[in-house]
Design a protein around this motif. Structure first.
Motif, PDB file in Angstrom:
ATOM      1  N   ARG A  74       0.818  -1.201   0.000  1.00 13.48           N
ATOM      2  CA  ARG A  74       0.000   0.000   0.000  1.00 13.48           C
ATOM      3  C   ARG A  74       0.861   1.265   0.000  1.00 13.48           C
ATOM      4  N   ARG A  75       2.015   1.215   0.609  1.00  9.62           N
ATOM      5  CA  ARG A  75       2.867   2.392   0.715  1.00  9.62           C
ATOM      6  C   ARG A  75       3.406   2.831  -0.649  1.00  9.62           C
ATOM      7  N   ARG A  76       3.781   1.905  -1.501  1.00  8.07           N
ATOM      8  CA  ARG A  76       4.369   2.260  -2.781  1.00  8.07           C
ATOM      9  C   ARG A  76       3.415   3.081  -3.645  1.00  8.07           C
ATOM     10  N   PRO A  77       2.184   2.661  -3.822  1.00  6.21           N
ATOM     11  CA  PRO A  77       1.286   3.501  -4.628  1.00  6.21           C
ATOM     12  C   PRO A  77       1.058   4.873  -3.996  1.00  6.21           C
ATOM     13  N   LEU A  78       0.987   4.925  -2.683  1.00  7.76           N
ATOM     14  CA  LEU A  78       0.796   6.218  -2.035  1.00  7.76           C
ATOM     15  C   LEU A  78       2.027   7.106  -2.198  1.00  7.76           C
ATOM     16  N   LEU A  79       3.192   6.509  -2.069  1.00  4.02           N
ATOM     17  CA  LEU A  79       4.432   7.269  -2.230  1.00  4.02           C
ATOM     18  C   LEU A  79       4.561   7.772  -3.662  1.00  4.02           C
ATOM     19  N   ARG A  80       4.249   6.899  -4.613  1.00  4.01           N
ATOM     20  CA  ARG A  80       4.309   7.283  -6.022  1.00  4.01           C
ATOM     21  C   ARG A  80       3.331   8.419  -6.304  1.00  4.01           C
ATOM     22  N   ALA A  81       2.148   8.342  -5.795  1.00  2.00           N
ATOM     23  CA  ALA A  81       1.150   9.390  -5.997  1.00  2.00           C
ATOM     24  C   ALA A  81       1.605  10.698  -5.360  1.00  2.00           C
ATOM     25  N   ALA A  82       2.243  10.603  -4.199  1.00  4.88           N
ATOM     26  CA  ALA A  82       2.722  11.811  -3.534  1.00  4.88           C
ATOM     27  C   ALA A  82       3.837  12.472  -4.347  1.00  4.88           C
ATOM     28  N   VAL A  83       4.732  11.670  -4.900  1.00  2.00           N
ATOM     29  CA  VAL A  83       5.827  12.218  -5.708  1.00  2.00           C
ATOM     30  C   VAL A  83       5.297  12.845  -6.979  1.00  2.00           C
ATOM     31  N   VAL A  84       4.395  12.144  -7.663  1.00  2.00           N
ATOM     32  CA  VAL A  84       3.827  12.675  -8.901  1.00  2.00           C
ATOM     33  C   VAL A  84       3.015  13.937  -8.617  1.00  2.00           C
ATOM     34  N   GLY A  85       2.223  13.902  -7.580  1.00  2.00           N
ATOM     35  CA  GLY A  85       1.406  15.069  -7.236  1.00  2.00           C
ATOM     36  C   GLY A  85       2.264  16.253  -6.817  1.00  2.00           C
ATOM     37  N   GLY A  86       3.319  15.995  -6.064  1.00  2.00           N
ATOM     38  CA  GLY A  86       4.213  17.081  -5.654  1.00  2.00           C
ATOM     39  C   GLY A  86       4.934  17.695  -6.845  1.00  2.00           C
ATOM     40  N   GLY A  87       5.353  16.839  -7.777  1.00  2.00           N
ATOM     41  CA  GLY A  87       6.006  17.348  -8.990  1.00  2.00           C
ATOM     42  C   GLY A  87       5.056  18.195  -9.818  1.00  2.00           C
ATOM     43  N   ALA A  88       3.809  17.732  -9.945  1.00  2.00           N
ATOM     44  CA  ALA A  88       2.813  18.493 -10.702  1.00  2.00           C
ATOM     45  C   ALA A  88       2.514  19.826 -10.022  1.00  2.00           C
ATOM     46  N   TYR A  89       2.463  19.815  -8.706  1.00  2.00           N
ATOM     47  CA  TYR A  89       2.217  21.046  -7.950  1.00  2.00           C
ATOM     48  C   TYR A  89       3.333  22.055  -8.206  1.00  2.00           C
ATOM     49  N   MET A  90       4.582  21.590  -8.133  1.00  2.00           N
ATOM     50  CA  MET A  90       5.718  22.496  -8.329  1.00  2.00           C
ATOM     51  C   MET A  90       5.760  23.018  -9.769  1.00  2.00           C
ATOM     52  N   ALA A  91       5.432  22.162 -10.731  1.00  2.00           N
ATOM     53  CA  ALA A  91       5.416  22.601 -12.128  1.00  2.00           C
ATOM     54  C   ALA A  91       4.339  23.664 -12.342  1.00  2.00           C
ATOM     55  N   GLY A  92       3.176  23.450 -11.765  1.00  2.00           N
ATOM     56  CA  GLY A  92       2.105  24.434 -11.893  1.00  2.00           C
ATOM     57  C   GLY A  92       2.470  25.751 -11.235  1.00  2.00           C
ATOM     58  N   LYS A  93       3.132  25.666 -10.102  1.00  2.00           N
ATOM     59  CA  LYS A  93       3.557  26.873  -9.395  1.00  2.00           C
ATOM     60  C   LYS A  93       4.581  27.646 -10.231  1.00  2.00           C
ATOM     61  N   HIS A  94       5.502  26.906 -10.838  1.00  2.00           N
ATOM     62  CA  HIS A  94       6.521  27.535 -11.684  1.00  2.00           C
ATOM     63  C   HIS A  94       5.883  28.216 -12.894  1.00  2.00           C
ATOM     64  N   MET A  95       4.931  27.540 -13.515  1.00  7.57           N
ATOM     65  CA  MET A  95       4.257  28.114 -14.679  1.00  7.57           C
ATOM     66  C   MET A  95       3.478  29.368 -14.295  1.00  7.57           C
ATOM     67  N   ALA A  96       2.858  29.374 -13.142  1.00  7.17           N
ATOM     68  CA  ALA A  96       2.118  30.550 -12.691  1.00  7.17           C
ATOM     69  C   ALA A  96       3.070  31.720 -12.457  1.00  7.17           C
ATOM     70  N   ARG A  97       4.218  31.434 -11.831  1.00  2.76           N
ATOM     71  CA  ARG A  97       5.202  32.500 -11.580  1.00  2.76           C
ATOM     72  C   ARG A  97       5.737  33.063 -12.890  1.00  2.76           C
ATOM     73  N   SER A  98       6.060  32.170 -13.832  1.00  5.39           N
ATOM     74  CA  SER A  98       6.609  32.661 -15.100  1.00  5.39           C
ATOM     75  C   SER A  98       5.547  33.433 -15.884  1.00  5.39           C
ATOM     76  N   GLY A  99       4.289  33.023 -15.779  1.00  6.70           N
ATOM     77  CA  GLY A  99       3.218  33.765 -16.433  1.00  6.70           C
ATOM     78  C   GLY A  99       3.042  35.142 -15.821  1.00  6.70           C
ATOM     79  N   ASP A 100       3.123  35.232 -14.499  1.00 10.74           N
ATOM     80  CA  ASP A 100       3.025  36.523 -13.823  1.00 10.74           C
ATOM     81  C   ASP A 100       4.198  37.424 -14.204  1.00 10.74           C
ATOM     82  N   GLN A 101       5.390  36.843 -14.272  1.00 13.51           N
ATOM     83  CA  GLN A 101       6.575  37.617 -14.642  1.00 13.51           C
ATOM     84  C   GLN A 101       6.451  38.114 -16.080  1.00 13.51           C
ATOM     85  N   ARG A 102       5.972  37.273 -16.973  1.00 10.86           N
ATOM     86  CA  ARG A 102       5.798  37.666 -18.372  1.00 10.86           C
ATOM     87  C   ARG A 102       4.790  38.809 -18.481  1.00 10.86           C
ATOM     88  N   ALA A 103       3.699  38.731 -17.735  1.00 15.68           N
ATOM     89  CA  ALA A 103       2.694  39.790 -17.763  1.00 15.68           C
ATOM     90  C   ALA A 103       3.268  41.096 -17.221  1.00 15.68           C
TER      91      ALA A 103
END
Length: 101
Positions: A4-33
């Motif tokens: 059970r831990r492996r799927p949860l860990l994998r989901a946490a890593v994927v979700g954390g990576g997606a969160y950071m990517a979205g945050k980066h895109m938002a910052r770069s969009g704000d900077q571009r504007a």
């Protein structure tokens, strides 16, 4: 429990990576504007200054008639050198004087 831990860990890593990517895109969009807004402000300031400078600046004067161009003078020197009128030393000195070296 290990299964059970492996799927949860994998989901946490994927979700954390997606969160950071979205945050980066938002910052770069704000900077571009912000950059675009800054550029628009600078352009509008330059457009406002341009009519004032055009009114204050005197009209450009015609350039004086120039003599023969440097290439024409070099060609004349080369022709004189080929005809034997100028020696190698005289040709080199005249060319150096013309080129400003």
């Amino acid at each position: 429990m290990l299964r059970r831990r492996r799927p949860l860990l994998r989901a946490a890593v994927v979700g954390g990576g997606a969160y950071m990517a979205g945050k980066h895109m938002a910052r770069s969009g704000d900077q571009r504007a912000a950059d675009e807004a800054n550029q628009d402000d600078r352009i509008s300031q330059l457009e406002q200054q341009a009519p004032q400078e055009q009114q204050q600046a005197p009209p450009p004067q015609a350039a004086p008639a120039a003599g023969p161009s440097m290439t024409d003078q070099l060609q004349q020197l080369a022709a004189l050198h080929q005809q034997g009128v100028l020696s190698d030393e005289e040709f080199a000195a005249a060319k150096a004087k013309l080129l400003g070296a």
